[in-house]
Design an enzyme around this catalytic site. Structure first.
Site, short mmCIF file in Angstrom:
data_model
loop_
_atom_site.label_atom_id
_atom_site.label_comp_id
_atom_site.label_asym_id
_atom_site.label_seq_id
_atom_site.Cartn_x
_atom_site.Cartn_y
_atom_site.Cartn_z
N GLY A 250 0.85 -1.18 0.00
CA GLY A 250 0.00 0.00 0.00
C GLY A 250 0.89 1.23 0.00
O GLY A 250 2.08 1.16 -0.33
N ILE B 80 2.27 3.01 2.42
CA ILE B 80 3.45 2.97 3.29
C ILE B 80 4.45 1.93 2.80
O ILE B 80 5.66 2.17 2.81
CB ILE B 80 3.03 2.69 4.74
CG1 ILE B 80 2.19 3.86 5.27
CG2 ILE B 80 4.25 2.47 5.63
CD1 ILE B 80 1.58 3.62 6.64
N SER C 31 1.93 -8.79 -2.01
CA SER C 31 0.79 -7.94 -1.73
C SER C 31 -0.41 -8.45 -2.48
O SER C 31 -0.29 -9.14 -3.51
CB SER C 31 1.09 -6.49 -2.13
OG SER C 31 0.10 -5.60 -1.64
N ARG C 32 -1.58 -8.09 -1.99
CA ARG C 32 -2.82 -8.47 -2.67
C ARG C 32 -2.90 -7.80 -4.03
O ARG C 32 -3.42 -8.37 -4.99
CB ARG C 32 -4.01 -8.06 -1.80
CG ARG C 32 -5.36 -8.51 -2.31
CD ARG C 32 -6.44 -8.20 -1.30
NE ARG C 32 -6.46 -6.78 -0.94
CZ ARG C 32 -7.25 -6.27 -0.01
NH1 ARG C 32 -8.05 -7.06 0.68
NH2 ARG C 32 -7.23 -4.98 0.24
N ARG D 21 0.62 -3.54 12.25
CA ARG D 21 -0.26 -3.79 13.38
C ARG D 21 0.32 -4.95 14.18
O ARG D 21 0.85 -5.91 13.62
CB ARG D 21 -1.68 -4.13 12.91
CG ARG D 21 -2.45 -2.94 12.39
CD ARG D 21 -2.83 -1.98 13.51
NE ARG D 21 -3.58 -0.84 13.03
CZ ARG D 21 -3.02 0.31 12.65
NH1 ARG D 21 -1.70 0.43 12.64
NH2 ARG D 21 -3.77 1.32 12.26
N GLU E 112 -2.10 -1.20 22.87
CA GLU E 112 -1.26 -0.01 22.95
C GLU E 112 -0.43 -0.04 24.24
O GLU E 112 -0.92 -0.47 25.29
CB GLU E 112 -2.13 1.25 22.95
CG GLU E 112 -2.76 1.55 21.59
CD GLU E 112 -1.73 1.85 20.52
OE1 GLU E 112 -0.90 2.76 20.73
OE2 GLU E 112 -1.75 1.18 19.47
N HIS F 100 4.87 2.50 19.61
CA HIS F 100 3.94 2.89 18.56
C HIS F 100 4.10 4.39 18.25
O HIS F 100 3.19 5.19 18.47
CB HIS F 100 2.50 2.58 18.95
CG HIS F 100 1.58 2.58 17.76
ND1 HIS F 100 0.21 2.41 17.87
CD2 HIS F 100 1.82 2.75 16.43
CE1 HIS F 100 -0.34 2.47 16.67
NE2 HIS F 100 0.62 2.67 15.79
N GLY G 87 5.48 5.34 15.06
CA GLY G 87 5.73 5.48 13.62
C GLY G 87 5.00 6.66 12.99
O GLY G 87 5.54 7.35 12.13
#
Length: 317
Positions: A154, A156, A175-176, A235, A264, A284, A286
């Site tokens: 995607g 990123i 990737s898809r 994620r 988180e 987290h 980024g």
């Protein structure tokens, strides 16, 4: 309509006041909360009379949503939306839009930073030098010439791939959807299993869905070279972190750089990666740059203005 920002999302006091006046001039009410509260009673209190809610990555459950009978639009100041009860929103015709693209460059740069940290032992050496240590016999590794597997191309993933190409890496991808812009630059798409087996570095950039939950499990990790490292800025649940910790302890992977977790931070004291060697862990961050946050606010507001004027929302999901 009543528009509520349930958390600050980087909105300054001055900007908040400007928005109060601007929305008032448009015939709407804008309410801004300068603190972040994640408990459901507080969220219900803040959201229950709102027509439009601005929120980032705070979990919004059906228990909260069912108390918000006026809610028509959730403007998510974030890229991922897996923290929102999507089924409830669909069933009750609540429109969801996100801030896709606001942190593309920020996350891509952090992925590179984690690769460099793991390869050059930067974090550990900072601690060591403060304690009177030295390099000793340590030799790091360099990015140039390495084969890097990008899992998910995607925005990123593409950004990270382009940066790696500038470092002189060979980039392969799974990737898809294949991106011609990467193919034109020499990126080779392949099966995920093949990517895992040939990559010196595996960098994850897929959203969390039912299909990608624990996409990188013990079986996939076992395909990696023992000299490989794994980077996750996507994620937390895309990786089985228990399997990752075991692989690091047993020397089946050379290292890992992790920015995202199952929940988180702060993390529970028994998180499996705490005892895993050669694992750089950060809380987290980024997406968290001044530039990204400024861009995010503009996207969030543009989404709301489009909704209020009946226009198509570019980031509508």
């Amino acid at each position: 309509m009543k528009i509520v920002a349930v958390e600050p999302i980087g909105i300054s006091v001055n900007l908040a006041q400007q928005l109060v006046e601007k929305f008032k001039g448009l015939g709407h009410e804008f309410v801004y909360y300068a603190d972040r509260k994640e408990d459901e009673p507080t969220l219900i209190d803040r959201m229950q009379d709102a027509d439009i809610v601005i929120v980032s990555n705070i979990k919004i459950s059906s228990a909260v949503l069912e108390r918000c009978s006026h809610l028509k639009l959730l403007s998510i100041a974030f890229t991922g939306i897996d923290h929102i009860d999507l089924n409830y929103c669909r069933q009750h015709h609540i429109t969801i839009c996100n801030a896709s693209g606001y942190a593309t460059k920020a996350v891509g740069e952090l992925a590179i930073g984690l690769m460099l940290d793991v390869y050059r032992n930067i974090t550990s050496f900072d601690i060591s030098i403060r304690e009177g240590g030295s390099r000793g016999m340590y030799l790091g590794r360099q990015l140039f010439g390495k084969t890097v597997g990008i899992v998910g191309t995607g925005a990123i993933g593409c950004q990270t791939a382009e940066l790696l190409l500038a470092f002189g890496c060979k980039v392969v991808a799974w990737s898809r959807t294949k991106k011609q812009q990467l193919i034109d630059k020499g990126v080779e798409y392949m099966d995920l299993e093949d990517l895992m087996s040939i990559a010196d570095i595996v960098s994850l950039h897929v959203p969390l869905t039912d299909e990608t939950y624990h996409l990188i499990d013990a079986k996939k990790i076992s395909l990696c070279k023992s000299s490989a490292i794994l980077i996750n800025t996507a994620r937390g649940n895309v990786i089985d972190n228990k399997a990752l910790a075991i692989a690091l302890k047993e020397g089946k992977l050379a290292g890992a750089g992790i920015d995202v977790f199952e929940t988180e931070p702060p993390l529970p004291a028994n998180h499996p990666l705490f005892e895993a060697p050669h694992c750089v862990m950060i809380p987290h961050v980024g997406y968290a740059t001044e530039e990204a946050f400024a861009h995010r606010i503009n996207i969030v507001l543009d989404n709301i203005y489009a909704y209020l004027s009946g226009k198509v929302i570019n980031n509508c999901l």
